[in-house]
Design a protein around this motif. Structure first.
Motif, PDB file in Angstrom:
ATOM      1  N   TRP A  54       0.756  -1.051  -0.088  1.00 34.41           N
ATOM      2  CA  TRP A  54       0.169   0.099  -0.038  1.00 34.41           C
ATOM      3  C   TRP A  54       0.906   1.314   0.148  1.00 34.41           C
ATOM      4  O   TRP A  54       1.926   1.448   0.612  1.00 34.41           O
ATOM      5  CB  TRP A  54      -0.965   0.023   1.273  1.00 34.41           C
ATOM      6  N   LYS A  55       0.210   2.270  -0.648  1.00 33.98           N
ATOM      7  CA  LYS A  55       1.084   3.601  -0.950  1.00 33.98           C
ATOM      8  C   LYS A  55      -0.095   4.646  -1.093  1.00 33.98           C
ATOM      9  O   LYS A  55      -1.027   4.491  -1.895  1.00 33.98           O
ATOM     10  CB  LYS A  55       2.089   3.623  -1.791  1.00 33.98           C
ATOM     11  N   THR A  99       4.360   5.810   1.942  1.00 36.10           N
ATOM     12  CA  THR A  99       4.212   4.473   2.627  1.00 36.10           C
ATOM     13  C   THR A  99       3.458   4.763   3.908  1.00 36.10           C
ATOM     14  O   THR A  99       3.477   6.022   4.554  1.00 36.10           O
ATOM     15  CB  THR A  99       5.348   3.504   2.780  1.00 36.10           C
ATOM     16  N   ASP A 132       6.043   6.206   6.224  1.00 33.04           N
ATOM     17  CA  ASP A 132       6.214   7.594   6.025  1.00 33.04           C
ATOM     18  C   ASP A 132       5.183   8.384   6.844  1.00 33.04           C
ATOM     19  O   ASP A 132       5.461   9.417   7.622  1.00 33.04           O
ATOM     20  CB  ASP A 132       6.131   7.872   4.579  1.00 33.04           C
TER      21      ASP A 132
END
Length: 378
Positions: free
Chosen positions: A83-84, A98, A101
């Motif tokens: 997932w991003k 991400t 992040d």
């Protein structure tokens, strides 16, 4: 009821309150207290949907497992490892973030009562609401980092949930999407949320990441976030311009009817009498008010005078519901009606159910009229 007596009758001690992670005394469970069910309690949903049972509301914070959830294209499974979050469109610095992040950014919490805009729109749909402590990172710094271009005015939030729509003979496979104006998206309370009540955000409530926009109806708080896109025109997808649109007939002074259609947006001022209890010969009505900063709540019994209820002042979160109670002295046996109305800090009053503002509405969204409950005192 005095604060010390309130706690004493609730069976709580100071130690218990300090150890408890959430305030649970707003709806006290007092030893010997008996619930007097409302006669107009709606039937249990046939599809087993998770909805708040007002009769058993006993905490300021709604537990995750009891929190309602609504989806229009199902509940997508999102692989966290791949997932991003994409931030794109009219930005000078597109981002691809991400979860690591996002979690590395400043963490912020907000206690917010999330309500479906269809709540109380029809008789069996009365518990699509819950109050939770949401945590994540503010959206505004991310948009600032992406450097929105001067002509960017609209921020669109796309979810991973996908459905097929057809318009004018054209079939379109599209992601669920809603938008906010740039100024609304930059409000410092708007979060990209990954925690709910101190736990990882549940899948049914939008994991791994959802939007939380305090003060807006649930439809605006997009779940299972996939992409945030900035555009230079208003977004007119299904859930902005065709569905979740309130149709209202307004009468002008000259007798002309003007029809207004508006996209469901910010929450409306609202309250509800949740339950009636008896302890010995003492009766009490409990309820909640939300949708705006609450100044006071008033209660009317059997169409009588409006009398002021007592607000629970132990919780003061700006976007959370206010719990209230009203001591009902010496009710006579038989059936009674109970109705509450909320008044916000600007003096706005929750509209009556038979007011033109409510009766002129021809869709079930944003149903915030005063709710009359019926109860039988044995």
């Amino acid at each position: 009821m005095e604060r010390r007596d309130f706690l004493k009758q609730s069976g709580f001690t100071l130690t218990a309150l300090l150890l408890s992670p959430w305030s649970v005394y707003a709806f006290p469970r007092r030893e010997g207290e008996v619930l007097i069910p409302f006669a107009d309690q709606p039937p249990v949903s046939e599809n087993k949907r998770v909805l708040l049972d007002w009769n058993h509301l006993d905490t300021f914070i709604t537990p995750n497992e009891k929190f309602f959830n609504v989806s229009h294209y199902g509940k997508p499974e999102v692989a966290l490892g791949a997932w991003k979050l994409e931030v794109s469109g009219l930005v000078d610095n597109p981002l691809l973030l991400t979860m690591e992040d996002i979690k590395a950014r400043p963490r912020q919490e907000v206690t917010f009562t999330l309500e479906c805009s269809g709540n109380h729109g029809f008789p069996t749909f009365t518990g699509a609401i819950g109050n939770a402590k949401w945590a994540g990172t503010p959206l505004a710094p991310i948009l600032e980092e992406a450097r929105v271009q001067e002509n960017g005015i609209e921020v669109i939030f796309f979810g991973h949930d996908v459905g097929e729509e057809e318009r004018r003979g054209v079939k379109m496979r599209q992601n669920f999407a809603r938008s906010l104006s740039l100024s609304d998206a930059l409000e410092d309370t708007v979060l990209l949320c990954y925690e709910m009540n101190g736990e990882p955000l549940p899948h049914a409530n939008g994991a791994p990441l959802r939007l939380i926009a305090p003060g807006w109806y649930g439809i605006a708080c997009v779940k299972w976030l996939k992409r945030i896109e900035v555009r230079d025109t208003r977004f007119m997808g299904r859930f902005m311009a065709r569905d979740y649109v309130t149709m209202r007939e307004e009468k002008r002074s000259d007798g002309e009817s003007v029809w207004m259609e508006s996209s469901v947006g910010r929450t409306k001022l609202k309250s509800l009498a949740a339950k009636v209890t008896r302890l010995g010969d003492k009766y009490c009505i409990y309820g909640a008010a939300w949708g705006a900063p609450i100044d006071r709540v008033e209660v009317s019994i059997d169409n009588g005078a409006w009398r002021k209820a007592t607000l629970d002042t132990t919780e003061s979160a700006e976007f959370a519901w206010k719990i209230w109670h009203f001591n009902w002295d010496n009710p006579t046996k038989g059936e009674h009606t109970v109705v509450s109305r909320a008044i916000d800090t600007r003096g706005n009053i929750q509209p009556a159910g038979d007011s033109a503002h409510i009766t002129g509405k021809h869709t079930y969204w944003e149903s915030n009229g005063q709710i009359v409950r019926r109860v039988h005192i044995p």
